[in-house]
Design a protein around this motif. Structure first.
Motif, PDB file in Angstrom:
ATOM      1  N   MET A  36      41.818  41.939  27.248  1.00 28.70           N
ATOM      2  CA  MET A  36      41.495  41.022  28.359  1.00 28.70           C
ATOM      3  C   MET A  36      41.487  39.559  27.907  1.00 28.70           C
ATOM      4  SD  MET A  36      38.794  43.060  30.758  1.00 28.70           S
ATOM      5  CE  MET A  36      37.687  43.632  29.476  1.00 28.70           C
ATOM      6  N   ASN A  45      39.846  30.765  38.453  1.00 24.57           N
ATOM      7  CA  ASN A  45      38.973  30.806  39.636  1.00 24.57           C
ATOM      8  C   ASN A  45      38.419  29.386  39.855  1.00 24.57           C
ATOM      9  OD1 ASN A  45      37.720  31.934  41.826  1.00 24.57           O
ATOM     10  ND2 ASN A  45      36.116  32.962  40.693  1.00 24.57           N
ATOM     11  N   LYS A  47      34.959  26.735  40.795  1.00 23.98           N
ATOM     12  CA  LYS A  47      33.514  26.497  40.855  1.00 23.98           C
ATOM     13  C   LYS A  47      33.318  25.240  41.698  1.00 23.98           C
ATOM     14  CE  LYS A  47      32.237  29.607  37.693  1.00 23.98           C
ATOM     15  NZ  LYS A  47      31.466  30.793  38.021  1.00 23.98           N
ATOM     16  N   TRP A  68      38.891  26.543  36.911  1.00 23.16           N
ATOM     17  CA  TRP A  68      38.853  26.868  35.480  1.00 23.16           C
ATOM     18  C   TRP A  68      39.879  27.960  35.204  1.00 23.16           C
ATOM     19  CZ3 TRP A  68      37.637  31.917  34.257  1.00 23.16           C
ATOM     20  CH2 TRP A  68      36.934  32.648  35.222  1.00 23.16           C
ATOM     21  N   PRO A 103      36.844  36.491  30.734  1.00 19.96           N
ATOM     22  CA  PRO A 103      37.627  37.288  31.690  1.00 19.96           C
ATOM     23  C   PRO A 103      36.813  37.639  32.927  1.00 19.96           C
ATOM     24  CG  PRO A 103      36.959  38.645  29.842  1.00 19.96           C
ATOM     25  CD  PRO A 103      36.586  37.232  29.498  1.00 19.96           C
ATOM     26  N   PHE A 104      35.485  37.660  32.792  1.00 20.72           N
ATOM     27  CA  PHE A 104      34.614  37.948  33.932  1.00 20.72           C
ATOM     28  C   PHE A 104      33.945  36.676  34.450  1.00 20.72           C
ATOM     29  CE2 PHE A 104      34.937  41.948  31.580  1.00 20.72           C
ATOM     30  CZ  PHE A 104      35.230  42.845  32.597  1.00 20.72           C
ATOM     31  N   GLY A 105      34.474  35.533  34.083  1.00 26.83           N
ATOM     32  CA  GLY A 105      33.880  34.263  34.505  1.00 26.83           C
ATOM     33  C   GLY A 105      32.634  33.964  33.689  1.00 26.83           C
ATOM     34  N   MET A 110      29.040  34.727  37.770  1.00 22.67           N
ATOM     35  CA  MET A 110      30.040  35.522  37.050  1.00 22.67           C
ATOM     36  C   MET A 110      30.183  36.889  37.705  1.00 22.67           C
ATOM     37  SD  MET A 110      28.456  36.786  33.414  1.00 22.67           S
ATOM     38  CE  MET A 110      29.973  37.548  32.841  1.00 22.67           C
ATOM     39  N   CYS A 111      31.193  37.634  37.303  1.00 16.60           N
ATOM     40  CA  CYS A 111      31.514  38.916  37.948  1.00 16.60           C
ATOM     41  C   CYS A 111      30.295  39.826  38.043  1.00 16.60           C
ATOM     42  CB  CYS A 111      32.616  39.607  37.151  1.00 16.60           C
ATOM     43  SG  CYS A 111      33.055  41.211  37.835  1.00 16.60           S
ATOM     44  N   LEU A 112      30.054  40.305  39.244  1.00 17.76           N
ATOM     45  CA  LEU A 112      28.945  41.233  39.466  1.00 17.76           C
ATOM     46  C   LEU A 112      29.284  42.629  38.969  1.00 17.76           C
ATOM     47  CD1 LEU A 112      27.509  40.814  43.069  1.00 17.76           C
ATOM     48  CD2 LEU A 112      26.336  40.583  40.906  1.00 17.76           C
ATOM     49  N   GLY A 113      30.579  42.901  38.850  1.00 20.65           N
ATOM     50  CA  GLY A 113      31.007  44.272  38.564  1.00 20.65           C
ATOM     51  C   GLY A 113      31.257  44.532  37.099  1.00 20.65           C
ATOM     52  N   LEU A 116      30.165  47.949  35.716  1.00 21.73           N
ATOM     53  CA  LEU A 116      30.951  49.051  36.296  1.00 21.73           C
ATOM     54  C   LEU A 116      32.360  49.040  35.705  1.00 21.73           C
ATOM     55  CD1 LEU A 116      31.333  51.395  38.251  1.00 21.73           C
ATOM     56  CD2 LEU A 116      31.879  49.729  40.037  1.00 21.73           C
ATOM     57  N   ALA A 117      32.931  47.831  35.594  1.00 21.82           N
ATOM     58  CA  ALA A 117      34.277  47.711  35.033  1.00 21.82           C
ATOM     59  C   ALA A 117      34.284  48.228  33.586  1.00 21.82           C
ATOM     60  CB  ALA A 117      34.740  46.252  35.075  1.00 21.82           C
ATOM     61  N   GLU A 120      34.118  52.027  33.631  1.00 19.95           N
ATOM     62  CA  GLU A 120      35.379  52.629  34.083  1.00 19.95           C
ATOM     63  C   GLU A 120      36.438  52.553  32.982  1.00 19.95           C
ATOM     64  OE1 GLU A 120      36.199  50.312  37.599  1.00 19.95           O
ATOM     65  OE2 GLU A 120      35.610  51.976  38.894  1.00 19.95           O
ATOM     66  N   ILE A 121      36.511  51.403  32.327  1.00 18.57           N
ATOM     67  CA  ILE A 121      37.519  51.219  31.275  1.00 18.57           C
ATOM     68  C   ILE A 121      37.246  52.178  30.111  1.00 18.57           C
ATOM     69  CG2 ILE A 121      38.335  49.594  29.515  1.00 18.57           C
ATOM     70  CD1 ILE A 121      37.842  47.350  31.670  1.00 18.57           C
TER      71      ILE A 121
HETATM   72  C1  HEM Z   1      38.347  44.325  34.632  1.00 20.86           C
HETATM   73  C2  HEM Z   1      37.753  44.227  35.831  1.00 20.86           C
HETATM   74  C3  HEM Z   1      37.244  42.948  36.437  1.00 20.86           C
HETATM   75  C4  HEM Z   1      37.504  41.645  36.087  1.00 20.86           C
HETATM   76  C5  HEM Z   1      38.385  41.125  34.942  1.00 20.86           C
HETATM   77  C6  HEM Z   1      36.756  40.809  37.001  1.00 20.86           C
HETATM   78  C7  HEM Z   1      36.753  39.415  36.975  1.00 20.86           C
HETATM   79  C8  HEM Z   1      36.010  38.603  37.821  1.00 20.86           C
HETATM   80  C9  HEM Z   1      35.978  37.160  37.775  1.00 20.86           C
HETATM   81  C10 HEM Z   1      36.763  36.276  36.791  1.00 20.86           C
HETATM   82  C11 HEM Z   1      35.147  36.723  38.740  1.00 20.86           C
HETATM   83  C12 HEM Z   1      34.795  35.244  39.037  1.00 20.86           C
HETATM   84  C13 HEM Z   1      33.575  34.875  38.204  1.00 20.86           C
HETATM   85  C14 HEM Z   1      33.281  33.391  38.089  1.00 20.86           C
HETATM   86  O1  HEM Z   1      33.826  32.598  38.879  1.00 20.86           O
HETATM   87  O2  HEM Z   1      32.499  32.984  37.185  1.00 20.86           O
HETATM   88  C15 HEM Z   1      34.640  37.896  39.414  1.00 20.86           C
HETATM   89  C16 HEM Z   1      33.746  37.847  40.480  1.00 20.86           C
HETATM   90  C17 HEM Z   1      33.271  38.965  41.122  1.00 20.86           C
HETATM   91  N1  HEM Z   1      33.546  40.280  40.797  1.00 20.86           N
HETATM   92 FE1  HEM Z   1      34.751  40.942  39.312  1.00 20.86          FE
HETATM   93  N2  HEM Z   1      36.052  41.597  37.875  1.00 20.86           N
HETATM   94  C18 HEM Z   1      36.313  42.914  37.559  1.00 20.86           C
HETATM   95  C19 HEM Z   1      35.801  44.036  38.176  1.00 20.86           C
HETATM   96  C20 HEM Z   1      34.906  44.002  39.216  1.00 20.86           C
HETATM   97  C21 HEM Z   1      34.334  45.179  39.844  1.00 20.86           C
HETATM   98  C22 HEM Z   1      34.601  46.617  39.380  1.00 20.86           C
HETATM   99  C23 HEM Z   1      33.537  44.732  40.835  1.00 20.86           C
HETATM  100  C24 HEM Z   1      32.681  45.463  41.825  1.00 20.86           C
HETATM  101  C25 HEM Z   1      32.620  46.773  41.932  1.00 20.86           C
HETATM  102  C26 HEM Z   1      33.580  43.274  40.846  1.00 20.86           C
HETATM  103  C27 HEM Z   1      32.893  42.464  41.711  1.00 20.86           C
HETATM  104  C28 HEM Z   1      32.873  41.085  41.682  1.00 20.86           C
HETATM  105  C29 HEM Z   1      32.111  40.247  42.617  1.00 20.86           C
HETATM  106  C30 HEM Z   1      31.239  40.732  43.774  1.00 20.86           C
HETATM  107  C31 HEM Z   1      32.358  38.919  42.257  1.00 20.86           C
HETATM  108  C32 HEM Z   1      31.793  37.635  42.929  1.00 20.86           C
HETATM  109  C33 HEM Z   1      30.482  37.257  42.281  1.00 20.86           C
HETATM  110  C34 HEM Z   1      29.864  36.002  42.891  1.00 20.86           C
HETATM  111  O3  HEM Z   1      30.597  35.163  43.436  1.00 20.86           O
HETATM  112  O4  HEM Z   1      28.626  35.841  42.770  1.00 20.86           O
HETATM  113  N3  HEM Z   1      34.420  42.871  39.840  1.00 20.86           N
HETATM  114  N4  HEM Z   1      35.174  39.026  38.836  1.00 20.86           N
END
Ligand code: HEM
Length: 164
Positions: A36, A45, A47, A68, A103-105, A110-113, A116-117, A120-121
């Motif tokens: 990743m 994404n 901000k 960013w 990768p998840f911010g 930052m990513c809520l998931g 879970l991710a 799953e991986i």
């Molecule tokens: C490899 C898998 C995943 C990657 C790489 C990923 C990546 C990201 C990134 C880059 C963001 C933006 C964060 C930021 O701006 O700081 C984000 C937001 C989010 N992700 Fe993921 N994500 C993944 C899987 C998931 C899964 C499995 C879920 C839910 C089941 C999920 C739910 C969310 C939600 C709800 C947000 C918005 C959070 C907010 O704005 O407060 N993501 N994700």
């Protein structure tokens, strides 16, 4: 992936993976993390500035949207020496500097998931290593951003079942 084999060998027939097993898969997660870093599924994404601030000589007013991008740090040799090289050991010990691996911010949105991710991986990696050998139907398949990173032909693979 020695720990994957250790975990799978410790399981009886039909015995399921447990949460604790996933917590032990550190090497596998380091490998996934390095994948990743080099190929982030989400590469950019936005901000919103919640107050005026200065950065690198620029004034950013409150309310402005900032974009960013993962590559700005993921591929910076200051944070990841020899950034083109695949090296899962970068994630050993303390791991990367805070906010350099994103990768998840990062931050409160930052990513809520992420958990879970991660699960799953790791579960996917465990089963594919334990049960199959595989090869790519299209070894030179390209990837595109649409807007998430995805293989253009859906990455078909040939699976060859085996038993550990
Ligand atoms: C490899 C898998 C995943 C990657 C790489 C990923 C990546 C990201 C990134 C880059 C963001 C933006 C964060 C930021 O701006 O700081 C984000 C937001 C989010 N992700 Fe993921 N994500 C993944 C899987 C998931 C899964 C499995 C879920 C839910 C089941 C999920 C739910 C969310 C939600 C709800 C947000 C918005 C959070 C907010 O704005 O407060 N993501 N994700």
């Amino acid at each position: 992936m020695p720990e994957q084999l250790e975990i799978s060998r410790g399981k009886g027939t039909g015995e399921l993976l447990q949460w604790e097993d996933a917590q032990k898969m550190k090497y596998s997660w380091n490998v996934a993390s390095e994948v990743m870093r080099l190929s982030p599924p989400v590469n950019t994404n936005f901000k919103e500035a919640i107050r005026d601030f200065n950065y690198a000589g620029y004034t950013i007013p409150k309310g402005w949207k900032l974009r960013w991008a993962t590559c700005s740090t993921h591929m910076d040799p200051e944070y990841f020496p020899n950034p083109e090289a695949f090296d899962a050991s970068r994630f050993e010990g303390e791991g990367p500097t805070a906010y350099s691996y994103v990768p998840f911010g990062g931050g409160p949105r930052m990513c809520l998931g992420i958990e879970l991710a991660r699960l799953e991986i790791l579960v996917f990696m465990h089963h594919i290593v334990k049960r199959f050998k595989w090869d790519l139907v299209n070894p030179d398949e390209k990837f595109k951003h649409d807007p998430l990173l995805e293989p253009v032909k859906g990455l078909p693979v040939r699976l060859h079942p085996h038993h550990v």
